[in-house]
Design an enzyme around this catalytic site. Structure first.
Site, PDB file in Angstrom:
ATOM      1  N   ASP A 138      -7.073  -1.677  -4.350  1.00  0.00           N
ATOM      2  CA  ASP A 138      -8.390  -1.353  -3.492  1.00  0.00           C
ATOM      3  C   ASP A 138      -9.217  -0.513  -4.095  1.00  0.00           C
ATOM      4  O   ASP A 138     -10.403  -0.746  -3.863  1.00  0.00           O
ATOM      5  CB  ASP A 138      -7.750  -0.443  -2.117  1.00  0.00           C
ATOM      6  CG  ASP A 138      -6.592  -1.605  -1.485  1.00  0.00           C
ATOM      7  OD1 ASP A 138      -6.951  -2.786  -1.342  1.00  0.00           O
ATOM      8  OD2 ASP A 138      -5.739  -1.069  -0.781  1.00  0.00           O
ATOM      9  N   ASP A 154       1.081  -1.126  -0.044  1.00  0.00           N
ATOM     10  CA  ASP A 154      -0.121   0.000  -0.074  1.00  0.00           C
ATOM     11  C   ASP A 154       0.796   1.139   0.134  1.00  0.00           C
ATOM     12  O   ASP A 154       1.893   1.331   0.804  1.00  0.00           O
ATOM     13  CB  ASP A 154      -0.827  -0.011   1.076  1.00  0.00           C
ATOM     14  CG  ASP A 154      -1.958  -0.917   1.195  1.00  0.00           C
ATOM     15  OD1 ASP A 154      -2.301  -1.393   0.258  1.00  0.00           O
ATOM     16  OD2 ASP A 154      -2.604  -1.206   2.258  1.00  0.00           O
TER      17      ASP A 154
END
Length: 156
Positions: free
Chosen positions: A136, A117
């Site tokens: 995501d 991330d």
């Protein structure tokens, strides 16, 4: 099903390419933070061993394999569903985005043991401590799109 494939392909490709560029080529894994458009956007390295917001990251190895299996099972279910009862054009595109994003995070878990991330967005005096990635975004947009467009029937 062609729309599902191509939407999934581009979702997967944009996710994996962005991760490779930011994490490896821009060396975010070592420098940990890059201000892009402060305070709105910065790249902040975070290895997520759980799900959203780091939930279920306690037993990292077990969680890794459970989350891989879960993502593959959900992707398989979505593909089965849209093949059996095809929605309209936008529903097929959303299904592809969801599957492509899920598989992008599966690849991360297989390669790194965690999801890379790096996108961090803050605004209006609110400091967001969480990071996310394009997978995501695709998963969220695909799931939300299926809520709105999943019931539309494909025109014959």
């Amino acid at each position: 099903m062609r729309l599902v494939f191509w939407a999934g392909f581009w979702a997967f490709l944009t996710d994996q390419a962005s991760k490779y560029i930011v994490v490896h080529m821009m060396n975010l894994q070592e420098i940990l933070q890059i201000d892009v458009l402060p305070p709105l956007l910065q790249f902040h390295m975070a290895w997520n061993r759980g799900i959203n917001f780091g939930l279920f990251a306690n037993n990292a190895d077990a969680a890794r394999w459970i989350l891989i299996a879960l993502a593959i099972a959900i992707s398989g279910f979505v593909l089965y569903w849209v093949r059996k009862d095809p929605p309209g054009k936008w529903g097929l595109i959303c299904a592809g985005m969801l599957v492509g994003g899920a598989l992008g995070n599966v690849v991360d878990r297989l390669l790194y043991g965690a999801v890379a991330d790096f996108l961090n967005m803050s605004c209006c005096g609110i400091d967001n401590p969480y990071a996310f990635n394009f997978a995501d975004v695709w998963i969220f947009a695909g799931a939300l799109g299926l809520v709105f467009f999943g019931g539309e029937k494909r025109e014959a």
